[in-house]
Design a protein around this motif. Structure first.
Motif, PDB file in Angstrom:
ATOM      1  N   TRP A   1       8.295  10.276 -19.158  1.00 26.74           N
ATOM      2  CA  TRP A   1       9.048   9.377 -18.297  1.00 26.74           C
ATOM      3  C   TRP A   1      10.340   9.040 -19.027  1.00 26.74           C
ATOM      4  O   TRP A   1      10.549   9.461 -20.161  1.00 26.74           O
ATOM      5  CB  TRP A   1       8.264   8.088 -18.037  1.00 26.74           C
TER       6      TRP A   1
ATOM      7  N   ILE B   1       2.000   2.762 -17.128  1.00 26.54           N
ATOM      8  CA  ILE B   1       3.223   2.442 -16.385  1.00 26.54           C
ATOM      9  C   ILE B   1       3.328   0.935 -16.189  1.00 26.54           C
ATOM     10  O   ILE B   1       4.385   0.335 -16.387  1.00 26.54           O
ATOM     11  CB  ILE B   1       3.240   3.178 -15.030  1.00 26.54           C
TER      12      ILE B   1
ATOM     13  N   LYS C   1      10.111   6.555 -13.063  1.00 24.35           N
ATOM     14  CA  LYS C   1      10.574   7.905 -12.766  1.00 24.35           C
ATOM     15  C   LYS C   1      10.210   8.879 -13.887  1.00 24.35           C
ATOM     16  O   LYS C   1      10.644   8.710 -15.007  1.00 24.35           O
ATOM     17  CB  LYS C   1      12.099   7.905 -12.607  1.00 24.35           C
ATOM     18  N   PRO C   2       9.424   9.923 -13.563  1.00 22.67           N
ATOM     19  CA  PRO C   2       9.213  10.957 -14.568  1.00 22.67           C
ATOM     20  C   PRO C   2      10.535  11.649 -14.854  1.00 22.67           C
ATOM     21  O   PRO C   2      11.406  11.735 -14.000  1.00 22.67           O
ATOM     22  CB  PRO C   2       8.233  11.924 -13.906  1.00 22.67           C
TER      23      PRO C   2
END
Length: 174
Positions: free
Chosen positions: A54, A147, A168-169
């Motif tokens: 990420w 996350i 967001k990766p």
């Protein structure tokens, strides 16, 4: 062995009943299938570990040990550097997180240059086999919790500008 997409937990609705599966010994290919179904970018690093990157952290999916002592570990390295004088506040925050949650358990690492970074980890003994449903739901929960920890820490430390990036990766690598 493959993962039935309906076995991935849907935390927003009622899961479909699944017949009980016999024990499986998970491997890297199974985790790759799961990450593909979760639509998460991933790659294998130079040491052979599977990693999902990420913007502000990297989550590794590692298998260590042998036989009935084999362990599956999901370890997240949070890349945001913190100053050494911020460490007491960081430790207070991660102690609070660790008291309130089951995973990931988070700890700090101070580098030689004086920067402090955080690492989160959850582990499962898999050598004697585990239920496929348990393995999938645990892995998905651990990724979501990694996350969530980043979001929570950003809120705790007032780093609001980083919140959107954490979800967001990274676009590179697969």
């Amino acid at each position: 062995m493959s993962i039935d997409p309906s076995s991935i937990p849907n935390f927003g609705g009622q899961p479909e009943p699944q017949p009980p599966a016999g024990p499986v010994v998970p491997d890297q290919d199974l985790v790759k299938q799961l990450l593909d179904q979760m639509e998460l970018k991933h790659l294998v690093d130079e040491e052979g570990d599977l990693v999902a990157p990420w913007e502000q952290f990297r989550t590794y999916f590692m298998f260590r040990g042998e036989g009935d002592q084999e362990v599956f570990s999901v370890r997240t390295f949070y890349d945001r550097p913190h100053k050494i004088d911020e460490k007491p506040q960081l430790l207070e925050s991660i102690d609070d997180w660790n008291r309130r949650t089951l995973w990931p358990k988070v700890y700090s690492h101070t580098h030689d240059d004086g920067t402090v970074r955080l690492i989160g980890e959850a582990q499962m003994l898999i050598g004697t086999g585990v239920s496929l449903e348990h393995f999938v739901s645990s892995t998905v929960s651990w990724v979501r919790a990694a996350i969530e920890f980043d979001r929570w820490l950003v809120e705790q430390l007032g780093l609001a500008e980083d919140v959107d990036d954490a979800e967001k990766p990274e676009e590179n690598g697969e």
